[in-house]
Design a protein around this motif. Sequence first.
Motif, PDB file in Angstrom:
ATOM      1  N   PHE A   1       0.832  -1.203   0.000  1.00 13.32           N
ATOM      2  CA  PHE A   1       0.000   0.000   0.000  1.00 13.32           C
ATOM      3  C   PHE A   1       0.867   1.254   0.000  1.00 13.32           C
ATOM      4  N   MET A   2       1.900   1.263   0.838  1.00 12.45           N
ATOM      5  CA  MET A   2       2.762   2.440   0.914  1.00 12.45           C
ATOM      6  C   MET A   2       3.439   2.698  -0.433  1.00 12.45           C
ATOM      7  N   LEU A   3       4.006   1.652  -1.033  1.00  8.45           N
ATOM      8  CA  LEU A   3       4.690   1.823  -2.311  1.00  8.45           C
ATOM      9  C   LEU A   3       3.716   2.194  -3.423  1.00  8.45           C
ATOM     10  N   ASP A   4       2.530   1.626  -3.387  1.00  9.59           N
ATOM     11  CA  ASP A   4       1.524   1.959  -4.388  1.00  9.59           C
ATOM     12  C   ASP A   4       1.198   3.447  -4.343  1.00  9.59           C
ATOM     13  N   GLY A   5       1.159   4.013  -3.147  1.00 11.14           N
ATOM     14  CA  GLY A   5       0.911   5.439  -3.018  1.00 11.14           C
ATOM     15  C   GLY A   5       1.998   6.282  -3.648  1.00 11.14           C
ATOM     16  N   LEU A   6       3.176   5.688  -3.813  1.00 20.58           N
ATOM     17  CA  LEU A   6       4.303   6.393  -4.435  1.00 20.58           C
ATOM     18  C   LEU A   6       4.449   6.049  -5.913  1.00 20.58           C
ATOM     19  N   GLY A   7       3.492   5.263  -6.428  1.00 18.10           N
ATOM     20  CA  GLY A   7       3.559   4.880  -7.835  1.00 18.10           C
ATOM     21  C   GLY A   7       4.540   3.765  -8.108  1.00 18.10           C
ATOM     22  N   LEU A   8       4.862   2.978  -7.083  1.00 18.84           N
ATOM     23  CA  LEU A   8       5.811   1.883  -7.229  1.00 18.84           C
ATOM     24  C   LEU A   8       5.117   0.542  -7.003  1.00 18.84           C
ATOM     25  N   LYS A   9       5.599  -0.483  -7.700  1.00 15.47           N
ATOM     26  CA  LYS A   9       5.052  -1.823  -7.538  1.00 15.47           C
ATOM     27  C   LYS A   9       6.106  -2.704  -6.866  1.00 15.47           C
ATOM     28  N   GLN A  10       5.695  -3.306  -5.778  1.00 14.14           N
ATOM     29  CA  GLN A  10       6.635  -4.054  -4.939  1.00 14.14           C
ATOM     30  C   GLN A  10       7.360  -5.160  -5.693  1.00 14.14           C
TER      31      GLN A  10
ATOM     32  N   ALA B   1       2.329  12.499   2.117  1.00 15.74           N
ATOM     33  CA  ALA B   1       1.101  13.134   1.632  1.00 15.74           C
ATOM     34  C   ALA B   1       0.529  12.366   0.449  1.00 15.74           C
ATOM     35  N   ARG B   2       1.396  11.926  -0.448  1.00 16.43           N
ATOM     36  CA  ARG B   2       0.937  11.168  -1.617  1.00 16.43           C
ATOM     37  C   ARG B   2       0.350   9.825  -1.211  1.00 16.43           C
ATOM     38  N   VAL B   3       1.010   9.153  -0.269  1.00 19.70           N
ATOM     39  CA  VAL B   3       0.520   7.856   0.197  1.00 19.70           C
ATOM     40  C   VAL B   3      -0.842   8.011   0.859  1.00 19.70           C
ATOM     41  N   LYS B   4      -0.947   8.991   1.727  1.00 22.05           N
ATOM     42  CA  LYS B   4      -2.203   9.160   2.462  1.00 22.05           C
ATOM     43  C   LYS B   4      -3.328   9.642   1.548  1.00 22.05           C
ATOM     44  N   ALA B   5      -2.996  10.390   0.506  1.00 22.58           N
ATOM     45  CA  ALA B   5      -4.018  10.835  -0.439  1.00 22.58           C
ATOM     46  C   ALA B   5      -4.639   9.646  -1.161  1.00 22.58           C
ATOM     47  N   LYS B   6      -3.835   8.620  -1.398  1.00 26.30           N
ATOM     48  CA  LYS B   6      -4.347   7.443  -2.111  1.00 26.30           C
ATOM     49  C   LYS B   6      -4.917   6.400  -1.162  1.00 26.30           C
TER      50      LYS B   6
END
Length: 203
Positions: free
Chosen positions: A36-45, A103-108
């Motif tokens: 979830f955290m990485l997804d909020g940053l536009g990254l795929k684990q 902020a980006r993570v929490k927005a998503k």
Amino acid sequence: MFVVRADSSYKTIRDLVGKPVAFGARGSGLPVMSRFMLDGLGLKQDEDFQSVYLDHAGDGPAMVLDGRVAALWGAGIGWPGFTTLAASPGGARFIAPDADEIARVKAKHAFLETDDDFRRAAIRTRTRDRFAGSWSFVLARADLDDGVAYRLARTLHGAEGALCKKLAQACETTAANTVAAAPDAALIHPGVMKYFREIGVGK
């Protein structure tokens, strides 16, 4: 947060892209939280990192120390992986999202909390003082019997003091924190809420 060897060149999450990273034990909650955290940053684990999933949670620190992985993902006050690496002869560096990334993570994913939300439990390191995550919780099926849920809550929270003495992270596992952290009280099982009301913390 991620933890790396202090003598490594990694300073940001982006520095770890393409590198082998241990995301925790198979089937545990840690890899779920990191997704979830990485997804909020536009990254795929599993695409942007060489993801490693551990058969034994305790294997992670040794893999960082001997270079098999660049970093170890973890969470929690006094989490063994963090303390082991921090106490190693060479020391450790913690890599957490910066203010913009949080902020980006929490927005998503608004259900993830931040250090402001966790201020009583905030982890402070020499390099970073920000993190994002979620409170621990017990997930149950919707039709779990109210009486069973009530007894589970009473047993767990009736032992809060004893658990806290045995494990630092458990000090945050309180009925009051559960009620405060729930985004909606309706998400707390009715049997659990019955117990919470009896002890004066239910809404």
